[in-house]
Enzyme design. Structure first.
Site, short mmCIF file in Angstrom:
data_model
loop_
_atom_site.label_atom_id
_atom_site.label_comp_id
_atom_site.label_asym_id
_atom_site.label_seq_id
_atom_site.Cartn_x
_atom_site.Cartn_y
_atom_site.Cartn_z
CG ASP A 199 -0.48 -0.55 2.46
OD1 ASP A 199 0.85 -0.52 2.47
OD2 ASP A 199 -1.16 -0.89 3.31
CG ASN A 248 -8.94 -1.33 12.01
OD1 ASN A 248 -8.19 -2.15 11.43
ND2 ASN A 248 -9.30 -0.26 11.48
CG HIS A 299 -5.80 -2.48 8.78
ND1 HIS A 299 -6.14 -1.15 9.41
CD2 HIS A 299 -4.47 -2.63 8.91
CE1 HIS A 299 -4.92 -0.54 9.59
NE2 HIS A 299 -3.82 -1.33 9.55
CD GLU A 307 -8.49 1.04 7.59
OE1 GLU A 307 -8.52 0.02 8.67
OE2 GLU A 307 -8.29 2.22 8.17
C1 F6R Z 1 1.56 -1.60 6.15
C2 F6R Z 1 -0.09 -1.88 6.20
C3 F6R Z 1 -0.53 -2.08 7.30
C4 F6R Z 1 0.27 -2.32 8.87
C5 F6R Z 1 -0.83 -2.18 10.00
C6 F6R Z 1 0.18 -2.35 11.09
O1 F6R Z 1 1.99 -1.69 4.92
O2 F6R Z 1 -0.19 -2.39 5.19
O3 F6R Z 1 -1.67 -2.98 7.27
O4 F6R Z 1 0.79 -3.65 8.46
O5 F6R Z 1 -1.31 -1.06 9.94
O6 F6R Z 1 0.88 -1.33 11.53
P1 F6R Z 1 2.03 -1.55 12.46
O7 F6R Z 1 2.82 -2.54 12.14
O8 F6R Z 1 2.65 -0.01 12.49
O9 F6R Z 1 1.33 -1.88 13.75
#
Ligand code: F6R
Length: 241
Positions: free
Chosen positions: A67, A134, A136, A141
């Site tokens: 992403d 959450n 995702h 989301e």
């Molecule tokens: C990042 C991504 C997100 C993160 C998620 C967890 O490329 O796609 O899904 O993996 O938000 O973020 P952290 O690792 O910062 O807790």
């Protein structure tokens, strides 16, 4: 789905390194689906260390990131393009032309269509994932269709707040409100999926992912249906299992 519980973040990152290296060493032209965020930072350091010490080659490796924030230029320090160079690519011998991060600017239809086509043409041998508090995966989301392909998405307030704390000095207004993300169908298309989740703030999502019903309200729960998904969690993230 295989769940591996490790003592802490360090041990979880080391277990993930083994799995990544197994792919990279056995298939020198493997296609890696990569993630950003705080979770893979230690894994990426370990990959760099291994490359320096053991000369594991990335010359023919291809990478496809999950992403990108919409509206940040590649050289913005919080863009995921910048993140990937800073935390991983700059110390590897990976070929720049084999690196792919969805574009965070330009015509949204073009960007999403082109990235989807790219993913279709280059199946990933492994997809690395973090986990949103959450539930995702990528920036898919809660509520995103399981059949989604690369798309433009509005970030939930909880995601904006999480990312503000971790990366934008707590400034919620600095976090982009939208992103381009690989879709859930495309994540599921990878031959192998490796999700890492650490810390207490992930415990609820981990419980839903591992023990809950498969529902679009918790996107990661779809991994229960993947034929080769490995979930590495530390004891804090596993505390509700
Ligand atoms: C990042 C991504 C997100 C993160 C998620 C967890 O490329 O796609 O899904 O993996 O938000 O973020 P952290 O690792 O910062 O807790």
């Amino acid at each position: 789905m295989k769940v591996i519980v490790k003592k802490d973040y360090e041990e979880a990152s080391r277990a993930a390194l083994e799995i990544m290296l197994d792919i990279i060493k056995n298939k020198p032209d493997a296609a890696l689906g990569l993630a950003t965020g705080s979770t893979p930072v230690r894994l990426y350091e370990l990959m760099q260390e291994d490359h320096e010490k053991n000369h594991t080659s990335y010359k023919h490796i291809e990478s496809y990131n999950l992403d990108e924030y919409y509206g940040l230029s590649d050289d913005h320090p919080q863009s995921y393009y910048y993140f990937m160079w800073h935390h991983l690519f700059n110390k590897l011998d990976i070929d720049k032309k084999n690196i792919h991060v969805p574009s965070g600017k330009g015509d949204i239809n073009e960007v999403t269509k082109n990235y989807s086509q790219l993913l279709k043409d280059h199946p990933r041998d492994i997809q690395l994932l973090g986990l949103g508090s959450n539930g995702h995966i990528g920036f898919n989301e809660p509520g995103t269709s399981f059949t989604s392909t690369t798309h433009y998405i509005a970030l939930k307030q909880s995601t904006i707040e999480d990312n503000a704390k971790l990366f934008f000095n707590g400034d919620v207004s600095a976090v982009p409100t939208h992103a381009i993300t690989m879709g859930i169908q495309e994540i599921m298309d990878a031959h192998k999926v490796l999700l890492i989740a650490c810390g207490e703030r992930k415990a609820k999502a981990v419980k839903g992912l591992v023990e809950g019903e498969v529902t679009e309200e918790l996107p990661a729960s779809i991994l229960q249906r993947h034929k080769d998904a490995i979930i590495i969690v530390d004891e804090a993230a596993a505390s509700l299992l």
